[in-house]
Design a protein around this motif. Structure first.
Motif, short mmCIF file in Angstrom:
data_model
loop_
_atom_site.label_atom_id
_atom_site.label_comp_id
_atom_site.label_asym_id
_atom_site.label_seq_id
_atom_site.Cartn_x
_atom_site.Cartn_y
_atom_site.Cartn_z
N SER A 1 -16.83 -5.33 -18.15
CA SER A 1 -16.00 -6.34 -18.05
C SER A 1 -14.76 -6.37 -18.81
O SER A 1 -14.99 -5.93 -20.07
N SER B 1 -13.00 -9.10 -19.56
CA SER B 1 -12.47 -10.48 -19.75
C SER B 1 -13.43 -11.17 -20.46
O SER B 1 -14.79 -11.24 -19.82
N ASP B 2 -13.43 -11.96 -21.41
CA ASP B 2 -14.32 -12.95 -22.04
C ASP B 2 -14.93 -14.01 -20.84
O ASP B 2 -16.10 -14.39 -21.03
N GLY B 3 -13.90 -14.16 -19.91
CA GLY B 3 -13.98 -15.25 -19.09
C GLY B 3 -14.96 -14.84 -18.09
O GLY B 3 -15.46 -15.63 -17.13
N SER C 1 -17.55 -12.17 -18.86
CA SER C 1 -18.63 -11.69 -19.71
C SER C 1 -19.37 -12.99 -20.10
O SER C 1 -20.74 -12.95 -19.99
N GLY C 2 -18.59 -14.04 -20.72
CA GLY C 2 -19.40 -15.42 -21.04
C GLY C 2 -20.45 -15.86 -19.98
O GLY C 2 -21.56 -16.17 -20.17
N LEU D 1 -23.35 -14.05 -19.00
CA LEU D 1 -24.43 -14.10 -20.26
C LEU D 1 -25.18 -15.23 -20.08
O LEU D 1 -26.25 -15.50 -20.03
N VAL E 1 -21.29 -6.52 -17.59
CA VAL E 1 -20.89 -6.92 -18.94
C VAL E 1 -20.86 -5.69 -19.88
O VAL E 1 -19.92 -5.64 -20.54
N SER F 1 -25.49 -15.52 -26.92
CA SER F 1 -24.45 -14.58 -26.82
C SER F 1 -23.25 -15.08 -26.02
O SER F 1 -22.11 -14.91 -26.39
N GLY F 2 -23.54 -15.42 -24.97
CA GLY F 2 -22.83 -16.24 -23.91
C GLY F 2 -21.88 -17.30 -24.40
O GLY F 2 -20.73 -17.21 -24.29
N VAL G 1 -19.36 -15.73 -27.07
CA VAL G 1 -18.35 -14.84 -26.44
C VAL G 1 -17.28 -15.98 -26.08
O VAL G 1 -15.97 -15.64 -26.13
N LEU G 2 -17.45 -17.29 -25.34
CA LEU G 2 -16.86 -18.16 -25.19
C LEU G 2 -15.94 -19.05 -26.05
O LEU G 2 -15.26 -19.72 -25.79
#
Length: 263
Positions: free
Chosen positions: A146, A148-150, A152-153, A156, A217, A256-257, A260-261
């Motif tokens: 991934s 992008s956090d958009g 990955s988040g 997760l 991820v 975790s998710g 990340v967000l």
């Protein structure tokens, strides 16, 4: 003769078990070797020589050949990750086939395994399509992780929610204790073996699909990430306290998710 029949059957079952273990182990070793070598699609570091000899990110053109190579890569990786945890079920199927027919159980057992792996081929097709779309959207790095956090988040969070869901719990119960289901649903001939293999594969897919999407991820080509997820699957299905592993990992994934967000 009647007095020796149980001893003879026990000896055959031990021989069948040993041969099945050797064959499954060989398949797993070959699958892990192929996966850790890069799956035949890219160098392990995700880089390739660029102009002037410097390294440059791999940018696949997604030709038909590349797409087929990615499907094979995903499928072999699923074999490497999932087949070890399915070994007890394969041994159980072989024993049931031997007891039911009295003859060599390997053809029926091989068909059972083929049905199981066909389910993961279906997942591999879907994962390749997802990878294509994510790559085109610029959401994956050269190492197929991934970017992008958009992405990955939500992945997760989705995996965490699924880990704690009743559907995941039901699939995991089946994977940990499949003997009654196998006995009830065993059919005759190759169609019966294939149907049962597909059915068990469906439960296994229901148990693990969200965890497998986490490859996007940490990196589809990351050996540590692949091995870590495979170990988690093994612990959930075979280790004591599988339900506890499910709940703990679900909570950790949700945390975790969320982190990340966070802005």
């Amino acid at each position: 003769m009647p007095e020796t029949a149980p001893a003879t059957l026990a000896g055959l079952l031990r021989r069948d078990r040993g041969l099945c273990i050797v064959l499954v182990a060989a398949i797993c070793l070959l699958a892990w070797a192929y996966t850790l070598a890069g799956g035949g699609v890219m160098p392990r570091d995700g880089m390739m020589p660029g102009h002037g000899g410097e390294a440059a990110p791999v940018s696949p053109d997604w030709s038909l050949g590349h797409g087929l190579a990615m499907i094979v890569m995903w499928w072999v990786m699923m074999v490497a990750m999932m087949l070890p945890s399915a070994t007890p079920v394969i041994l159980l199927a072989a024993a049931l086939n031997r007891r039911a027919s009295g003859t060599a159980p390997f053809p029926a057992t091989a068909i059972f395994v083929a049905g199981y792996l066909l389910v993961w081929l279906g997942f591999s097709l879907a994962a390749t399509v997802a990878q294509f779309l994510l790559s085109r959207a610029g959401l994956l790095t050269a190492g197929m992780a991934s970017a992008s956090d958009g992405l990955s988040g939500p992945l997760l969070l989705a995996a965490g929610i699924w880990q704690l869901s009743p559907a995941k719990a039901a699939c995991l119960r089946h994977c940990r204790s499949p003997v009654d289901w196998l006995i009830r649903h065993r059919g005759q001939g190759w169609r019966g073996a294939l149907t049962v293999g597909l059915g068990h594969g469906g439960y296994c897919l229901g148990c693990c699909w969200a965890l497998m999407l986490l490859l996007f991820v940490g990196g589809v080509m990351s050996p540590l990430w692949i091995a870590g997820l495979a170990l988690l699957v093994l612990l959930e299905k075979l280790a004591p306290g599988g339900a506890a592993w499910r709940r703990i990992t679900g909570a950790l994934l949700l945390i975790s998710g969320g982190l990340v967000l966070l802005p």
